[in-house]
Structures are given as structure tokens and as C-alpha cells.
Motif scaffolding. Structure first.
Motif, mmCIF file in Angstrom:
data_model
loop_
_atom_site.group_PDB
_atom_site.id
_atom_site.type_symbol
_atom_site.label_atom_id
_atom_site.label_comp_id
_atom_site.label_asym_id
_atom_site.label_seq_id
_atom_site.Cartn_x
_atom_site.Cartn_y
_atom_site.Cartn_z
ATOM 1 N N LEU A 133 11.415 -19.133 -0.705
ATOM 2 C CA LEU A 133 11.278 -18.339 -1.978
ATOM 3 C C LEU A 133 10.770 -16.468 -1.895
ATOM 4 O O LEU A 133 11.777 -15.970 -2.800
ATOM 5 C CB LEU A 133 9.991 -19.125 -2.761
ATOM 6 N N PHE A 134 10.318 -16.219 -0.703
ATOM 7 C CA PHE A 134 9.542 -14.948 -0.732
ATOM 8 C C PHE A 134 10.860 -14.648 -0.437
ATOM 9 O O PHE A 134 11.258 -13.295 -0.685
ATOM 10 C CB PHE A 134 8.807 -14.468 0.564
ATOM 11 N N PHE A 135 12.102 -14.804 0.134
ATOM 12 C CA PHE A 135 13.373 -14.072 1.005
ATOM 13 C C PHE A 135 14.594 -14.574 -0.209
ATOM 14 O O PHE A 135 13.948 -13.267 -0.977
ATOM 15 C CB PHE A 135 13.987 -15.446 1.728
ATOM 16 N N ILE A 136 14.126 -15.054 -1.223
ATOM 17 C CA ILE A 136 15.291 -15.321 -2.701
ATOM 18 C C ILE A 136 14.298 -13.847 -3.563
ATOM 19 O O ILE A 136 15.332 -13.039 -3.791
ATOM 20 C CB ILE A 136 15.200 -16.458 -3.663
ATOM 21 N N LEU A 137 13.848 -13.844 -3.742
ATOM 22 C CA LEU A 137 12.448 -13.245 -4.339
ATOM 23 C C LEU A 137 12.090 -11.618 -3.872
ATOM 24 O O LEU A 137 12.641 -10.437 -4.531
ATOM 25 C CB LEU A 137 10.972 -13.284 -4.535
ATOM 26 N N LEU A 138 12.467 -11.334 -2.800
ATOM 27 C CA LEU A 138 12.150 -9.858 -1.902
ATOM 28 C C LEU A 138 13.359 -9.387 -1.489
ATOM 29 O O LEU A 138 13.380 -8.709 -1.249
ATOM 30 C CB LEU A 138 10.599 -10.296 -0.935
ATOM 31 N N GLY A 139 13.874 -10.565 -0.847
ATOM 32 C CA GLY A 139 15.189 -10.383 0.207
ATOM 33 C C GLY A 139 16.345 -10.048 -0.972
ATOM 34 O O GLY A 139 17.344 -8.923 -0.698
ATOM 35 N N LEU A 140 17.019 -10.661 -1.725
ATOM 36 C CA LEU A 140 17.956 -11.074 -2.733
ATOM 37 C C LEU A 140 17.476 -10.654 -4.101
ATOM 38 O O LEU A 140 18.466 -10.319 -4.989
ATOM 39 C CB LEU A 140 18.097 -12.283 -2.877
ATOM 40 N N LYS A 141 16.246 -10.369 -4.612
ATOM 41 C CA LYS A 141 15.877 -9.368 -5.495
ATOM 42 C C LYS A 141 16.028 -9.825 -6.372
ATOM 43 O O LYS A 141 16.198 -9.599 -7.664
ATOM 44 C CB LYS A 141 16.197 -8.322 -5.345
ATOM 45 N N LEU A 188 0.531 -1.174 -0.296
ATOM 46 C CA LEU A 188 -0.084 0.076 0.161
ATOM 47 C C LEU A 188 0.681 1.128 -0.314
ATOM 48 O O LEU A 188 0.974 2.551 -0.848
ATOM 49 C CB LEU A 188 -1.284 -0.081 1.146
ATOM 50 N N CYS A 189 1.437 1.321 0.492
ATOM 51 C CA CYS A 189 3.104 2.598 0.779
ATOM 52 C C CYS A 189 3.978 3.035 -0.103
ATOM 53 O O CYS A 189 5.087 2.927 -0.243
ATOM 54 C CB CYS A 189 3.609 2.738 2.440
ATOM 55 N N LYS A 190 4.118 0.869 -0.905
ATOM 56 C CA LYS A 190 4.991 1.112 -2.317
ATOM 57 C C LYS A 190 5.711 1.429 -1.542
ATOM 58 O O LYS A 190 6.847 1.591 -1.813
ATOM 59 C CB LYS A 190 4.835 2.383 -2.924
ATOM 60 N N LEU A 191 6.898 -0.241 -0.441
ATOM 61 C CA LEU A 191 8.414 0.226 0.081
ATOM 62 C C LEU A 191 8.933 -0.982 -0.299
ATOM 63 O O LEU A 191 8.499 -1.555 -0.701
ATOM 64 C CB LEU A 191 7.475 0.031 1.542
ATOM 65 N N ASP A 192 10.370 -0.680 0.165
ATOM 66 C CA ASP A 192 11.105 -1.539 -0.472
ATOM 67 C C ASP A 192 10.893 -2.847 0.262
ATOM 68 O O ASP A 192 10.008 -2.731 1.265
ATOM 69 C CB ASP A 192 12.369 -1.173 -0.146
ATOM 70 N N THR A 193 10.876 -3.573 -0.633
ATOM 71 C CA THR A 193 10.634 -4.989 -0.293
ATOM 72 C C THR A 193 11.179 -6.128 0.641
ATOM 73 O O THR A 193 11.204 -6.965 0.965
ATOM 74 C CB THR A 193 10.270 -5.881 -1.393
ATOM 75 N N THR A 194 13.185 -5.375 0.548
ATOM 76 C CA THR A 194 13.701 -6.149 1.533
ATOM 77 C C THR A 194 13.432 -6.013 2.778
ATOM 78 O O THR A 194 14.143 -7.915 3.701
ATOM 79 C CB THR A 194 15.206 -5.069 0.859
ATOM 80 N N GLY A 195 12.893 -5.817 3.852
ATOM 81 C CA GLY A 195 12.223 -6.230 5.231
ATOM 82 C C GLY A 195 11.560 -6.964 5.461
ATOM 83 O O GLY A 195 11.662 -7.984 5.669
ATOM 84 N N VAL A 196 10.912 -7.299 4.332
ATOM 85 C CA VAL A 196 9.964 -8.404 3.933
ATOM 86 C C VAL A 196 10.565 -9.815 3.788
ATOM 87 O O VAL A 196 10.176 -10.268 4.317
ATOM 88 C CB VAL A 196 8.582 -8.406 3.255
ATOM 89 N N GLY A 197 11.030 -9.013 2.463
ATOM 90 C CA GLY A 197 12.534 -10.711 2.063
ATOM 91 C C GLY A 197 13.314 -11.017 3.626
ATOM 92 O O GLY A 197 12.887 -12.351 4.050
ATOM 93 N N TRP A 198 14.603 -10.114 4.189
ATOM 94 C CA TRP A 198 14.602 -11.099 5.409
ATOM 95 C C TRP A 198 14.049 -11.533 6.434
ATOM 96 O O TRP A 198 14.319 -12.323 7.568
ATOM 97 C CB TRP A 198 15.670 -10.045 5.300
ATOM 98 N N TYR A 199 12.797 -10.724 6.497
ATOM 99 C CA TYR A 199 12.141 -11.746 7.471
ATOM 100 C C TYR A 199 11.196 -12.658 7.716
ATOM 101 O O TYR A 199 11.351 -13.502 8.545
ATOM 102 C CB TYR A 199 10.616 -10.432 8.111
ATOM 103 N N SER A 200 11.411 -13.239 6.032
ATOM 104 C CA SER A 200 11.359 -14.207 5.731
ATOM 105 C C SER A 200 12.191 -15.022 5.611
ATOM 106 O O SER A 200 11.326 -16.429 6.284
ATOM 107 C CB SER A 200 10.665 -14.571 3.956
ATOM 108 N N LEU A 201 13.056 -14.808 5.514
ATOM 109 C CA LEU A 201 13.982 -16.078 6.087
ATOM 110 C C LEU A 201 14.327 -16.263 6.841
ATOM 111 O O LEU A 201 14.317 -17.523 7.506
ATOM 112 C CB LEU A 201 15.845 -15.259 5.237
#
Length: 203
Positions: A127-135, A79-92
Motif C-alpha cells: 500500500l505504501f508503494f501504491i500511495l507513495l511510489g505510484l502516487k 522533515l526535509c519535505k522530499l518527494d516520496t517516490t523513493g520511499v514508495g519504490w523502496y517499500s515495493l
């Protein structure tokens, strides 16, 4: 996790898979993520308050927070169009914990079915970590895996449990579905790599 909560986990995974496949806009999916995220935070809080020190009940409720905070994080990020790396590393972090919950189900609760399901969820969060955290460019692959898991790890088990037949489902069927899913994941990964090579050649 309550059967109703698990059912809506299936719903949000389904919607997020369609988003990853480019059929749903991110902000639109973000709203539903918030709905389910709030549900999956309120529910474990209630269960913990009612547990009266029952460690098994508290452990079970604690796992629900992993989902609740994931969906709140995804919803706010979209909703806020934030960078996804936070979600990605949390997913790890969640993926690692999910292995622990799987082992607990296998070794202490004797719940083979949810032991398998937690392993599936660990793979999905990875997979979410690889996609969102590692881009890494695995959006379509992650979308298809999420789509499959939305049904076999959440929607179908939750519905079968709600109608009172989940416990009667043979482990043979669970292992068979798991095997078919793993084969599908491997096939989809290979297909996605071929598609990427083809796209590079034609560019």
C-alpha cells in the motif's frame, strides 16, 4: 525482532496512520520515525555482532533493518519535505522480501503467527508503494489499514510477549483476528471507493 522493538513499531505505525488520516503534521511524525528508525538499526547490528555466525539469528536480525530503514527514510523525507517516490519504490522491494520472511516463518521456523504477521506487513508495504511510489489516491485507506495493523501486528503481540503469554495464544484466535482484519480491509476499500465517487459527484 525484540519485543521492545516490536512495541515501538506499533507506536510509529499508529502515529503514521494518524498522520495519513490528517490528524498529525508530517514533520512532527517524522521526528518519531527517526527515533524508532535509529532503534531498529542499532538493535539488529548488536544482534548480528552477538550471533557468532548463527544464521538463524542473523536472518531474524536482518528483517529488523527493513523497518529501521523504512522509518529513517520516512522521517528524513517528512522533515526535509522530499518527494516520496523513493520511499514508495523502496517499500515495493520490502513488500517482496516480507513475503520471503513469511514463507521462512511458515516453512522453516514453524511460526504460523509471525508467518501471518509478515504477510500483513507485506500488504501494508505494498500500500505504501501504491500511495507513495505510484502516487495513487489511497491515503485514507492506507491510514486505516496502518491503524489496524499498528495494533494487531505489533503493539498487541509485543505486549503479550513482554508479559509472557504470546506463546500460549491459540492459533484459532490468531486466524480469527486475521479473518476479521481482512474483512475490515475489504470493507474499508469499498467504502473509500464510494467516498471518492461521492466527492467527484459533488465537486
Amino acid at each position: 525482532m525484540s519485543d521492545v522493538g516490536l512495541l515501538y513499531v506499533g507506536g510509529v505505525l499508529f502515529l503514521n496512520s494518524i498522520m495519513l488520516l490528517g490528524r498529525v503534521e508530517g514533520k512532527s511524525a517524522g521526528i518519531f520515525n527517526l527515533f524508532v528508525g535509529v532503534l531498529q538499526v542499532i538493535t539488529p547490528l548488536y544482534l548480528i555482532f552477538q550471533a557468532k555466525g548463527d544464521t538463524a539469528a542473523i536472518l531474524g536480525a536482518s528483517g529488523i533493518f527493513l523497518f529501521g530503514f523504512t522509518y529513517l527514510y520516512v522521517g528524513i523525507t517528512n522533515l526535509c519535505k522530499l518527494d516520496t517516490t523513493g520511499v514508495g519504490w523502496y517499500s515495493l522491494w520490502v513488500a517482496i522480501l516480507a513475503i520471503g520472511y513469511s514463507l521462512v516463518n511458515f516453512m522453516y521456523f514453524g511460526d504460523i503467527k509471525f508467518g501471518i504477521i509478515w504477510l500483513m506487513w507485506s500488504f501494508l508495504w505494498t500500500l505504501f508503494f501504491i500511495l507513495l511510489g505510484l502516487k495513487r489516491d489511497i491515503g485514507r485507506y492506507t491510514g486505516f489499514v496502518t491503524l489496524i495493523q499498528s495494533w494487531i501486528t505489533a503493539t498487541v503481540p509485543a505486549f503479550l510477549s513482554l508479559v509472557g503469554v504470546w506463546q500460549g495464544i491459540s492459533l484459532v484466535w490468531v486466524w480469527l483476528v486475521t479473518l476479521v482484519a481482512v474483512v475490515a480491509f475489504v470493507y474499508l476499500y469499498g467504502a473509500s471507493k464510494k467516498s471518492q465517487v461521492t466527492d467527484k459527484v459533488t465537486m
